[in-house]
Design an enzyme around this catalytic site. Structure first.
Site, PDB file in Angstrom:
ATOM      1  N   ARG A  18       6.453   5.669  -3.244  1.00 21.93           N
ATOM      2  CA  ARG A  18       6.605   7.120  -3.360  1.00 21.93           C
ATOM      3  C   ARG A  18       7.091   7.430  -4.773  1.00 21.93           C
ATOM      4  NH1 ARG A  18      10.356  11.228  -2.284  1.00 21.93           N
ATOM      5  NH2 ARG A  18      11.945   9.598  -2.240  1.00 21.93           N
ATOM      6  N   THR A  21       9.279  -3.721   0.067  1.00 19.21           N
ATOM      7  CA  THR A  21       7.998  -3.910  -0.623  1.00 19.21           C
ATOM      8  C   THR A  21       8.211  -4.576  -1.980  1.00 19.21           C
ATOM      9  OG1 THR A  21       7.214  -1.891   0.426  1.00 19.21           O
ATOM     10  CG2 THR A  21       6.021  -2.603  -1.541  1.00 19.21           C
ATOM     11  N   TRP A  22       9.189  -4.075  -2.688  1.00 22.64           N
ATOM     12  CA  TRP A  22       9.500  -4.578  -4.027  1.00 22.64           C
ATOM     13  C   TRP A  22       9.966  -6.030  -3.972  1.00 22.64           C
ATOM     14  CZ3 TRP A  22      14.089  -2.290  -7.261  1.00 22.64           C
ATOM     15  CH2 TRP A  22      13.951  -2.699  -8.615  1.00 22.64           C
ATOM     16  N   HIS A  33      12.992  -6.407   9.765  1.00 21.60           N
ATOM     17  CA  HIS A  33      13.981  -5.318   9.734  1.00 21.60           C
ATOM     18  C   HIS A  33      15.037  -5.509  10.838  1.00 21.60           C
ATOM     19  CE1 HIS A  33      11.910  -3.178   6.687  1.00 21.60           C
ATOM     20  NE2 HIS A  33      10.988  -2.600   7.427  1.00 21.60           N
TER      21      HIS A  33
HETATM   22  P1  A3P Z   1      11.145   6.005  -2.338  1.00 17.65           P
HETATM   23  O1  A3P Z   1      10.583   6.601  -1.087  1.00 17.65           O
HETATM   24  O2  A3P Z   1      12.557   6.460  -2.608  1.00 17.65           O
HETATM   25  O3  A3P Z   1      10.277   6.161  -3.518  1.00 17.65           O
HETATM   26  P2  A3P Z   1      10.436  -0.278   1.702  1.00 17.65           P
HETATM   27  O4  A3P Z   1       9.580  -1.138   0.858  1.00 17.65           O
HETATM   28  O5  A3P Z   1      11.662  -0.964   2.220  1.00 17.65           O
HETATM   29  O6  A3P Z   1       9.659   0.428   2.729  1.00 17.65           O
HETATM   30  O7  A3P Z   1      11.037   0.820   0.712  1.00 17.65           O
HETATM   31  C1  A3P Z   1      10.201   1.775   0.138  1.00 17.65           C
HETATM   32  C2  A3P Z   1      10.924   2.373  -1.043  1.00 17.65           C
HETATM   33  O8  A3P Z   1      10.891   1.446  -2.135  1.00 17.65           O
HETATM   34  C3  A3P Z   1      10.218   3.627  -1.529  1.00 17.65           C
HETATM   35  O9  A3P Z   1      11.264   4.429  -2.094  1.00 17.65           O
HETATM   36  C4  A3P Z   1       9.286   3.072  -2.572  1.00 17.65           C
HETATM   37  O10 A3P Z   1       8.808   4.010  -3.485  1.00 17.65           O
HETATM   38  C5  A3P Z   1      10.198   2.044  -3.239  1.00 17.65           C
HETATM   39  N1  A3P Z   1       9.455   1.014  -3.944  1.00 17.65           N
HETATM   40  C6  A3P Z   1       8.287   0.424  -3.610  1.00 17.65           C
HETATM   41  N2  A3P Z   1       7.923  -0.454  -4.535  1.00 17.65           N
HETATM   42  C7  A3P Z   1       8.855  -0.431  -5.504  1.00 17.65           C
HETATM   43  C8  A3P Z   1       9.005  -1.118  -6.749  1.00 17.65           C
HETATM   44  N3  A3P Z   1       8.114  -1.998  -7.168  1.00 17.65           N
HETATM   45  N4  A3P Z   1      10.102  -0.844  -7.497  1.00 17.65           N
HETATM   46  C9  A3P Z   1      11.023   0.055  -7.068  1.00 17.65           C
HETATM   47  N5  A3P Z   1      10.923   0.743  -5.918  1.00 17.65           N
HETATM   48  C10 A3P Z   1       9.857   0.502  -5.138  1.00 17.65           C
END
Ligand code: A3P
Length: 335
Positions: free
Chosen positions: A297, A84-85, A142
Site C-alpha cells: 500500500r 511481505t517485506w 500469523h
Molecule cells: P501499509 O498498509 O501501511 O502500507 P504484511 O506484509 O504483514 O501484510 O504487511 C503489509 C504492510 O507492509 C503494508 O503496510 C505494506 O505496504 C507494507 N510493505 C509491504 N512490502 C514492504 C516493503 N518492501 N517495505 C516496507 N513496507 C512494506
C-alpha cells in the site's frame, strides 16, 4: 537452500483421523465465543485469540499433522506488520548464492508464494506435508506463539511487530479489499473499536506480540524479535542480523560485492511493488483470492496520522501501554 513446495501430500494419517478432526472442529466452532469479523462475518475466540474459523481448522491440522525439522525457520507476525517485506528479505538472504539479483525468484513469485504460509496451506485433506522443500525450510505464520504445537517451538523464529496504529490502518484497508461481498464495508470507527477490544484476526495484538516477546526473552538464540520501524531505519544492519540468525552471516567477499545493499534494494517497497508479478498477480487461498498488489500500500511509518484523531491515538496508545506495562517492550509510543 529453501525452495517453495509443490503440493505433496501426507499418507501418514488415515482419512478417519481427518474426519475425526473435522468433527472436533464443527463441535468447537458451535461452542466458542463469537465476535464481529473483519473479512468474514464472525471471528471466534479460540484459546484466547480471535480467529477466522478456517484458521481454527488450520490450527487443529497444524497440531495433528505438521512435522517440523530442526532446521526449519519460521517467520511469525501479526498481520500487516511487515510479513511481505520480511519474507522477501529472508528468502533473498538465505538463497543469495542461488539467484542472481537481475533474474531473481522474487521477480516471478508474489509475496505469498515465496514460502508457505501455514494457515493457508493447511486447510483440507489431503494435507500438504512440505517434504519436498530443501533445508532450511522457511514458513510463515500469523498464529501467536501459544497456539503453536510444542514441537515447532524448538525451531528458530523471526518475529516482526509494528506500531499497532499503523497495523490498524493497514489492516482496515486490506480487510475492506478482501471483505466478503455480502457484508457492508467495515467503517474505520468500527475497526478501531474492535481492535481496541482485541477482536481482530489473530488478536488481541498485545497478546500476540507478548507471546513472542516473552518467548524471545526466554530463548534469544531461538527467536529474533524485530520491529518494522527498526528495519525501515536500519535495513542493512537488520539484514546482517537476519543472516547471522539464520546461520549464514555475510562474508568479507560478499561485503566487497555489496550483497547486503543489493538485497535491501531488491526488497525495497519501491522495487517489489513495481514488479509485474506484484502489480497483476493473484494469490489464491481456499475459495478466496487476493491481488498481490494489496500487500503493497504505502510502506510508511506513521501513516496512522492521516486517519486518526488525537483522541483515537490516545485510546490505542493507552491500551497498548497498559497491556505491555512491565514487559520491557514498548510499541508505537513516541520516545
Ligand atoms: P501499509 O498498509 O501501511 O502500507 P504484511 O506484509 O504483514 O501484510 O504487511 C503489509 C504492510 O507492509 C503494508 O503496510 C505494506 O505496504 C507494507 N510493505 C509491504 N512490502 C514492504 C516493503 N518492501 N517495505 C516496507 N513496507 C512494506
Amino acid at each position: 537452500m529453501s525452495t517453495p513446495p509443490s503440493r505433496p501430500i501426507t499418507e501418514s494419517k488415515e482419512d478417519g483421523d481427518y474426519i475425526k478432526l473435522c468433527e472436533e472442529y464443527n463441535c468447537l466452532i458451535e461452542t466458542i465465543p463469537k465476535g464481529n469479523g473483519w473479512r468474514v462475518k464472525h471471528l471466534h475466540n479460540y484459546n484466547g485469540f480471535w480467529l477466522n474459523p478456517i484458521y481454527i481448522k488450520a490450527n487443529l491440522l497444524l497440531h495433528a499433522y505438521f512435522k517440523p525439522h530442526p532446521t526449519d525457520i519460521f517467520l511469525a507476525s501479526f498481520m500487516k506488520s511487515g510479513t511481505t517485506w520480511l519474507k522477501a528479505l529472508m528468502i533473498s538472504t538465505i538463497n543469495r548464492h542461488r539467484y542472481s539479483f537481475s533474474d531473481h525468484h522474487l521477480h516471478y513469485h508474489g509475496p505469498q508464494s515465496t514460502f508457505p504460509f501455514l494457515e493457508t496451506e493447511l486447510h483440507s485433506y489431503p494435507i500438504t506435508d512440505f517434504t519436498d522443500m530443501s533445508a532450511p525450510r522457511l514458513f510463515s505464520t500469523h498464529f501467536p506463539r501459544t497456539l503453536l504445537p510444542p514441537s515447532v517451538t524448538s525451531c528458530k523464529f523471526i518475529y516482526i511487530c509494528r506500531d499497532p496504529k499503523d497495523v490498524l490502518v493497514s489492516k482496515w484497508f486490506f480487510m475492506n479489499k478482501i471483505r466478503d461481498k455480502d457484508l457492508p464495508p467495515l467503517s474505520f470507527d468500527e475497526a478501531l473499536d474492535l481492535f481496541c477490544q482485541g477482536i481482530s484476526d489473530f488478536g488481541p495484538i498485545w497478546e500476540h506480540v507478548l507471546s513472542y516477546w516473552r518467548a524471545s526473552l526466554d530463548a534469544p538464540d531461538k527467536i529474533l524479535f524485530l520491529k518494522y520501524e527498526e528495519v525501515k531505519e536500519q535495513p542493512e544492519a537488520m539484514v546482517r542480523k537476519l543472516a547471522a540468525f539464520m546461520g549464514e552471516p555475510f562474508t568479507k567477499e560478499e561485503d566487497e560485492k555489496r550483497v547486503v545493499e543489493n538485497i535491501v534494494n531488491m526488497c525495497s517497497f519501491e522495487n517489489l511493488s513495481n514488479l509485474e508479478v506484484n502489480k497483476t498477480g493473484v494469490f489464491k487461498f481456499g475459495k478466496a483470492e487476493v491481488g498481490n498488489r494489496e500487500f503493497f500500500r504505502k510502506g510508511k511509518i506513521g501513516d496512522w496520522q492521516n486517519y486518526m484523531t488525537e483522541e483515537m491515538k490516545e485510546r490505542i496508545d493507552g491500551i497498548i501501554h497498559e497491556k505491555l506495562k512491565g514487559s520491557g517492550l514498548t510499541l508505537g509510543e513516541s520516545a
